[in-house]
Design a protein around this motif. Structure first.
Motif, short mmCIF file in Angstrom:
data_model
loop_
_atom_site.label_atom_id
_atom_site.label_comp_id
_atom_site.label_asym_id
_atom_site.label_seq_id
_atom_site.Cartn_x
_atom_site.Cartn_y
_atom_site.Cartn_z
N GLY A 33 0.91 -1.37 -0.05
CA GLY A 33 -0.03 -0.15 -0.02
C GLY A 33 1.06 1.17 -0.06
N TRP A 50 -4.20 -10.48 -2.22
CA TRP A 50 -5.05 -10.85 -1.06
C TRP A 50 -5.66 -12.19 -1.05
CZ3 TRP A 50 -5.59 -8.28 3.16
CH2 TRP A 50 -5.12 -6.77 3.60
N PHE A 94 -13.32 -8.34 -1.09
CA PHE A 94 -12.81 -6.99 -0.84
C PHE A 94 -11.73 -6.96 -2.05
CE2 PHE A 94 -8.72 -5.66 0.93
CZ PHE A 94 -8.91 -4.30 1.20
N ARG A 99 -8.47 -0.69 -5.75
CA ARG A 99 -7.99 -0.44 -7.28
C ARG A 99 -7.21 -1.33 -7.93
NH1 ARG A 99 -2.22 1.39 -7.91
NH2 ARG A 99 -1.43 1.64 -5.81
N ASP A 161 -13.74 0.62 4.91
CA ASP A 161 -12.92 -0.15 3.69
C ASP A 161 -13.82 0.49 2.34
OD1 ASP A 161 -10.82 -1.27 4.63
OD2 ASP A 161 -11.94 -3.22 4.67
N LEU A 164 -13.00 4.29 1.92
CA LEU A 164 -11.66 4.55 1.18
C LEU A 164 -11.61 4.07 -0.36
CD1 LEU A 164 -9.20 2.73 3.90
CD2 LEU A 164 -9.60 5.18 3.44
N GLY A 174 -3.94 8.38 -6.43
CA GLY A 174 -3.34 8.92 -5.22
C GLY A 174 -4.22 8.67 -4.05
N GLU A 194 -11.65 -4.00 12.84
CA GLU A 194 -10.74 -5.33 12.77
C GLU A 194 -10.59 -5.67 14.27
OE1 GLU A 194 -10.04 -6.33 9.37
OE2 GLU A 194 -9.44 -8.45 9.91
N PHE A 216 -2.55 -11.06 18.20
CA PHE A 216 -1.82 -10.98 16.85
C PHE A 216 -2.53 -9.64 15.99
CE2 PHE A 216 -1.00 -11.26 12.25
CZ PHE A 216 0.16 -11.17 12.31
N THR A 217 -3.86 -9.44 16.00
CA THR A 217 -4.27 -8.41 14.93
C THR A 217 -4.00 -7.09 15.70
OG1 THR A 217 -6.15 -10.11 14.65
CG2 THR A 217 -6.54 -7.46 14.34
N ARG A 224 0.59 -0.41 12.37
CA ARG A 224 0.30 0.04 10.88
C ARG A 224 -0.44 1.16 11.07
NH1 ARG A 224 1.42 -1.34 5.99
NH2 ARG A 224 -0.02 -1.03 4.55
N TYR A 232 -0.15 10.26 6.90
CA TYR A 232 -1.25 11.43 6.98
C TYR A 232 -0.67 12.91 7.16
CZ TYR A 232 -5.22 8.29 5.38
OH TYR A 232 -6.03 7.37 4.67
P1 NDP Z 1 -5.35 0.33 4.17
O1 NDP Z 1 -6.53 1.39 4.83
O2 NDP Z 1 -4.00 0.82 3.91
O3 NDP Z 1 -5.86 0.51 2.52
C1 NDP Z 1 -7.26 -0.38 2.05
C2 NDP Z 1 -7.53 0.30 0.78
O4 NDP Z 1 -7.94 1.80 0.60
C3 NDP Z 1 -6.30 -0.07 -0.22
O5 NDP Z 1 -6.59 -0.30 -1.56
C4 NDP Z 1 -5.47 1.63 -0.39
O6 NDP Z 1 -4.92 1.90 -1.26
C5 NDP Z 1 -6.81 2.33 0.08
N1 NDP Z 1 -6.53 3.68 0.46
C6 NDP Z 1 -6.10 3.83 1.81
N2 NDP Z 1 -6.12 4.83 2.27
C7 NDP Z 1 -6.57 5.69 1.07
C8 NDP Z 1 -6.70 7.09 1.01
N3 NDP Z 1 -6.57 8.02 2.06
N4 NDP Z 1 -6.92 7.68 -0.24
C9 NDP Z 1 -7.28 6.74 -1.23
N5 NDP Z 1 -7.33 5.38 -1.03
C10 NDP Z 1 -6.92 4.89 0.04
O7 NDP Z 1 -5.47 -1.25 4.78
P2 NDP Z 1 -4.84 -2.42 4.50
O8 NDP Z 1 -4.57 -2.53 2.82
O9 NDP Z 1 -3.94 -2.51 5.42
O10 NDP Z 1 -5.69 -3.60 4.68
C11 NDP Z 1 -7.01 -3.62 4.21
C12 NDP Z 1 -8.24 -4.53 5.23
O11 NDP Z 1 -7.51 -5.86 5.50
C13 NDP Z 1 -8.47 -3.62 6.17
O12 NDP Z 1 -10.05 -3.92 6.53
C14 NDP Z 1 -7.72 -4.43 7.44
O13 NDP Z 1 -8.39 -4.16 8.42
C15 NDP Z 1 -7.64 -5.71 6.91
N6 NDP Z 1 -6.35 -6.31 7.49
C16 NDP Z 1 -6.53 -7.26 8.55
C17 NDP Z 1 -5.19 -7.67 9.26
C18 NDP Z 1 -5.46 -8.68 10.35
O14 NDP Z 1 -4.37 -8.83 11.03
N7 NDP Z 1 -6.29 -9.01 10.73
C19 NDP Z 1 -3.99 -7.53 8.59
C20 NDP Z 1 -4.24 -6.45 7.44
C21 NDP Z 1 -5.13 -6.07 6.94
P3 NDP Z 1 -3.29 1.35 -1.58
O15 NDP Z 1 -3.29 0.00 -1.79
O16 NDP Z 1 -3.00 2.05 -2.91
O17 NDP Z 1 -2.68 2.20 -0.33
#
Ligand code: NDP
Length: 251
Positions: A33, A50, A94, A99, A161, A164, A174, A194, A216-217, A224, A232
């Motif tokens: 990401g 994923w 998901f 994108r 999600d 976003l 972007g 989560e 772990f979560t 992160r 941000y």
């Molecule tokens: P993020 O919030 O980093 O990203 C989620 C998606 O949204 C990505 O496609 C990202 O794009 C996009 N995005 C995020 N912020 C923006 C923004 N400000 N503007 C535009 N697009 C944005 O989440 P993760 O990818 O880390 O995780 C995805 C899901 O998986 C979540 O629901 C999370 O809770 C879950 N998860 C669970 C874990 C666990 O341990 N149980 C571990 C990891 C994830 P891009 O990829 O380009 O950044």
């Protein structure tokens, strides 16, 4: 070694990995990401990543669960549905909503896949075989408190999600400042949701296996979320100052 001893060892392994994950992620954010960078080997399509990474939590979990002698009990089945309601969405729906065209290091996918193999086994084997969930568990407040937290977390996670995903128009890559709902309070409501889900799972199953995943979560997502929050604030000078990272009003 009996299978139960192996199971106990694996659960202890999940706690150990959680303990190591916190310091690791506080210094090195997981390279996918917005934190993606070179030096992590070959890459693959993020949507496929994923699906591959999360598929053991659907398929392997189901195979292990139904191999258990308690699998057809009402409470174990209810818990199986709960787990699958999250992971069918995470593994197969998901990825289609994010994108297209993103890349994720294969090393990250391999680590996620390996973790999910162990985690799915540990939880599915517990609810299908080693744990005891008689019909009376349906009257236990722990089940309903856990279910309630899980459902609340699920809704928060899905909504966050989706918000976003809606930030980008087709073809955009972007980042923008997310607004509305819990985004007014925290930068990462998806991670907060989560955390609630797997805390709910730990309570509903009242198991060390469930607790290990909740821990772990938190070990994975809290660092992160802190990285996202810092990112941000650096990227957007106008970023809302009162917003916390992941726990409303606290952190
Ligand atoms: P993020 O919030 O980093 O990203 C989620 C998606 O949204 C990505 O496609 C990202 O794009 C996009 N995005 C995020 N912020 C923006 C923004 N400000 N503007 C535009 N697009 C944005 O989440 P993760 O990818 O880390 O995780 C995805 C899901 O998986 C979540 O629901 C999370 O809770 C879950 N998860 C669970 C874990 C666990 O341990 N149980 C571990 C990891 C994830 P891009 O990829 O380009 O950044």
């Amino acid at each position: 070694m009996s299978e139960l001893e192996l199971h106990t060892l694996l659960v202890q392994g999940v706690f150990l990995v959680a303990a190591l994950t916190v310091p690791a992620l506080l210094f090195i954010s997981a390279p996918y990401g917005r934190h993606a960078r070179g030096g992590w080997g070959g890459q693959m399509d993020t949507r496929l990543a994923w699906m591959v990474m999360e598929s053991p939590s659907v398929l392997w979990f189901t195979a292990v669960f139904f191999a258990g002698s308690h699998a057809w009990g009402l409470v174990p089945l209810l818990l199986w549905v709960l787990w699958q309601s999250h992971y069918v969405q995470r593994a197969f729906i998901f990825p289609l909503k994010i994108r297209p065209g993103g890349l994720t290091p294969i090393s990250v996918v391999a680590m996620g896949f390996a973790f999910n193999l162990v985690n799915a086994y540990v939880n599915a084997r517990w609810i299908g075989e080693f744990g005891t969930y008689e019909i009376g568990w349906l009257l236990d407040p722990r089940l309903w408190l856990g279910l309630g937290l899980f459902v609340l977390g699920y809704k928060i996670n899905r909504r966050a999600d989706a918000a976003l995903a809606a930030l980008r128009k087709p073809g955009e890559t972007g980042y923008k400042i997310p607004r509305g709902g819990l985004y007014e309070l925290i930068s990462c409501p998806n991670y907060f949701g989560e955390l609630l889900e797997w805390t709910g799972w730990a309570i509903a199953t009242w198991s060390i296996a469930g607790l290990s995943f909740a821990v772990f979560t938190a070990a994975n997502l809290v660092p992160r979320a802190l990285s996202h929050h810092k990112w941000y604030k650096q990227k957007f000078p106008e970023y809302p100052a009162g917003r916390k990272a992941v726990i409303p009003f606290v952190l």
